[in-house]
Scaffold this motif. Structure first.
Motif, PDB file in Angstrom:
ATOM      1  N   THR A 192       0.868  -1.339  -0.135  1.00 58.94           N
ATOM      2  CA  THR A 192       0.072   0.095   0.027  1.00 58.94           C
ATOM      3  C   THR A 192       0.690   1.376   0.216  1.00 58.94           C
ATOM      4  O   THR A 192       1.786   1.373   0.865  1.00 58.94           O
ATOM      5  CB  THR A 192      -0.994  -0.016   1.072  1.00 58.94           C
ATOM      6  N   ASP A 194       2.108   4.709   0.864  1.00 61.01           N
ATOM      7  CA  ASP A 194       2.017   5.497   2.299  1.00 61.01           C
ATOM      8  C   ASP A 194       1.191   6.689   2.154  1.00 61.01           C
ATOM      9  O   ASP A 194       1.862   7.957   2.031  1.00 61.01           O
ATOM     10  CB  ASP A 194       3.161   5.625   2.980  1.00 61.01           C
ATOM     11  N   TYR A 195      -0.072   6.534   2.094  1.00 60.14           N
ATOM     12  CA  TYR A 195      -0.895   7.921   1.600  1.00 60.14           C
ATOM     13  C   TYR A 195      -2.332   7.521   2.337  1.00 60.14           C
ATOM     14  O   TYR A 195      -2.706   6.505   2.305  1.00 60.14           O
ATOM     15  CB  TYR A 195      -0.871   7.783   0.160  1.00 60.14           C
ATOM     16  N   GLN A 196      -2.925   8.633   2.883  1.00 60.76           N
ATOM     17  CA  GLN A 196      -4.252   8.510   3.862  1.00 60.76           C
ATOM     18  C   GLN A 196      -5.095   7.514   3.002  1.00 60.76           C
ATOM     19  O   GLN A 196      -5.570   6.613   3.736  1.00 60.76           O
ATOM     20  CB  GLN A 196      -4.534   9.757   4.467  1.00 60.76           C
ATOM     21  N   THR A 198      -5.301   5.366   0.623  1.00 63.59           N
ATOM     22  CA  THR A 198      -4.926   4.122   0.238  1.00 63.59           C
ATOM     23  C   THR A 198      -4.636   3.357   1.342  1.00 63.59           C
ATOM     24  O   THR A 198      -5.171   2.130   1.758  1.00 63.59           O
ATOM     25  CB  THR A 198      -3.679   4.007  -0.769  1.00 63.59           C
ATOM     26  N   ARG A 199      -4.226   4.001   2.912  1.00 68.71           N
ATOM     27  CA  ARG A 199      -3.966   3.372   3.720  1.00 68.71           C
ATOM     28  C   ARG A 199      -5.435   3.007   4.391  1.00 68.71           C
ATOM     29  O   ARG A 199      -5.680   1.826   4.886  1.00 68.71           O
ATOM     30  CB  ARG A 199      -3.360   4.061   4.846  1.00 68.71           C
ATOM     31  N   ASP A 200      -6.196   4.015   4.205  1.00 68.15           N
ATOM     32  CA  ASP A 200      -7.833   3.844   4.709  1.00 68.15           C
ATOM     33  C   ASP A 200      -8.249   2.471   4.081  1.00 68.15           C
ATOM     34  O   ASP A 200      -8.965   1.618   4.315  1.00 68.15           O
ATOM     35  CB  ASP A 200      -8.601   4.923   4.690  1.00 68.15           C
ATOM     36  N   TRP A 202      -6.949   0.187   2.163  1.00 65.69           N
ATOM     37  CA  TRP A 202      -6.280  -1.477   2.794  1.00 65.69           C
ATOM     38  C   TRP A 202      -6.884  -1.766   3.881  1.00 65.69           C
ATOM     39  O   TRP A 202      -7.161  -2.864   4.171  1.00 65.69           O
ATOM     40  CB  TRP A 202      -4.736  -1.020   2.717  1.00 65.69           C
ATOM     41  N   GLU A 203      -6.883  -0.783   5.106  1.00 70.81           N
ATOM     42  CA  GLU A 203      -7.359  -1.048   6.355  1.00 70.81           C
ATOM     43  C   GLU A 203      -8.888  -1.725   6.302  1.00 70.81           C
ATOM     44  O   GLU A 203      -9.133  -2.783   6.839  1.00 70.81           O
ATOM     45  CB  GLU A 203      -7.398  -0.108   7.372  1.00 70.81           C
ATOM     46  N   PHE A 221       4.256  -0.611   3.336  1.00 69.30           N
ATOM     47  CA  PHE A 221       3.540   0.504   2.967  1.00 69.30           C
ATOM     48  C   PHE A 221       4.808   1.708   2.430  1.00 69.30           C
ATOM     49  O   PHE A 221       5.491   2.609   3.125  1.00 69.30           O
ATOM     50  CB  PHE A 221       3.147   1.231   4.319  1.00 69.30           C
TER      51      PHE A 221
END
Length: 416
Positions: A192, A194-196, A198-200, A202-203, A221
């Motif tokens: 993923t 490391d960008y808000q 895409t992190r959201d 992935w989560e 990340f």
């Protein structure tokens, strides 16, 4: 009678002060009249400007720079197809490069608003779009989004002035999860950016995958704009993963898939992601992109009259087939300009009200309807796989393998 010099001086002074007050009053009245005249002039100009001015804030450099030029091309076709005018006035677009960064996006949007644009188009990166959204909400300027996918851009009770006519990450991650289940993948390695946003994304995927009994065997990340994925590719190759979920796009996706191909990951594992692949990515990667699966925001093979017309015009002008970025930009801008034309007004509030309740029957993706609750367009979800192309198409193309109906990929407004 003798003259009292002191008294005479006092009288003269009072007369002089009265004259000065009269002159000051006259000047003040004159300035007030001039100001009223100027305001009237500006009001008339705002009501009936010489051009319909659009401020385009897109990425022409940075990690998402590969999208900006295609978006400009799509907008240009949309404008040309209506004779270059709306409400009887020529359409002018002022383009700015936000460098895939929020701060330049805000600075350049501020400058465009000062230049009296009627609307803002953009951005590409969700971080830039959200930053612009806060600004246009304050300034009451409509914003059209055709690329950024962060769910937070369109939420119930969000901005009155921002509209998205393209996909959300939410619908794309639901398609990625459905693909995981359909392929009966049991062990996933996630990569993923490391960008808000895409992190959201992935989560959400990670939690839902684990609920479905799918094991997450690893996750990395890398920073946005990373150039070296070799160590990550090596870790995946040594893992027991049967699927590789990539939550990234743009040049990040190109670099990751290309380096994954150097260790033949695609031959032993399914590589997929919510929105990693289209013809632009496949062309950048080459033959190792074949077999990669992804959500697709638009595709030129969609068989309807509106899309056939657009594709023909695009190919004639640019001698290429439109990418997802170009198709979504064209579709959103065509929809917006049609709604503005129907209002017959230069009142931006009327444009906003009309667009919030509009339906696009002749979208290049079939039919889209704007939800007034969150200003998100309801639409089908496309899932595709990279395959070898045949002339006259590019060497590597997205084959649409599944179409999801809106109710399969969107949550009702009341549940968001």
């Amino acid at each position: 009678m003798a003259c009292n010099t002191s008294e005479t001086i006092k009288i003269n002074r009072r007369q002089s002060m009265r004259q000065m007050r009269r002159r000051s009053l006259a000047v003040a009245c004159g300035l007030a009249l001039a100001g009223a005249s100027l305001l009237t002039s500006l009001g008339a100009q705002a009501a009936d400007p010489e051009t319909f001015k659009i401020g385009g804030v897109v990425s022409l450099s940075g990690s998402y720079g590969i999208f900006g030029e295609d978006m400009r091309k799509g907008v240009q076709i949309a404008i040309e197809q209506r004779g270059g005018k709306v409400l009887g006035k020529p359409i002018e677009v002022i383009w700015e490069d936000d460098e895939t960064k929020p701060q330049p996006a805000v600075q350049k949007t501020t400058r465009l608003i000062s230049d009296n644009v009627q609307m803002i188009f953009g951005a590409v990166s969700s971080a830039s779009t959200l930053a612009i959204e806060n600004l246009v909400k304050q300034r009451k300027i409509p914003q059209l989004v055709t690329m950024s996918a962060d769910d937070k851009i369109t939420v119930p009770g969000g901005s009155r002035y921002t509209f998205r006519t393209s996909n959300t990450l939410g619908m794309e991650q639901r398609m990625a999860l459905a693909y995981t289940k359909d392929q009966k993948l049991k062990r996933i390695y996630g990569v993923t950016a490391d960008y808000q946003a895409t992190r959201d994304s992935w989560e959400w995927y990670r939690k839902e995958a684990e609920k479905a009994g799918i094991e997450i065997v690893g996750a990395d990340f890398p920073p946005l704009g990373n150039r070296d994925y070799s160590s990550i590719a090596d870790k995946i190759a040594r893992s027991n993963a049967d699927g590789v979920a990539l939550f990234m796009t743009g040049s990040d996706a190109v670099t990751m898939v290309k380096q994954a191909g150097q260790v033949d990951l695609g031959k032993t594992r399914k590589i997929f992601g919510p929105v990693i692949a289209d013809e632009t990515m496949a062309a950048g990667v080459g033959p190792t992109s074949i077999g990669v699966n992804s959500g697709v925001r638009y595709h030129y093979t969609e068989d309807n009259a509106a899309n056939r017309t657009f594709v023909a015009a695009f190919h004639k002008k640019y001698n290429e087939y439109p990418s997802s970025a170009a198709g979504e930009a064209y579709d959103g801008m065509s929809w917006w300009l049609d709604v503005v034309e129907k209002t017959g007004s230069w009142d931006k509030e009327k444009w906003v009200d009309a667009f919030a309740n509009s339906v696009r029957d002749n979208s290049v993706e079939g039919t889209k309807s704007m939800r007034s609750c969150d200003h998100q367009a309801m639409q089908v979800g496309l899932w595709g796989e990279v395959v070898a192309g045949k002339p006259p198409y590019p060497a590597y193309v997205m084959k649409i393998v599944k179409v999801y109906q809106p109710n399969e990929v969107f949550e009702p407004c009341g549940k968001i």
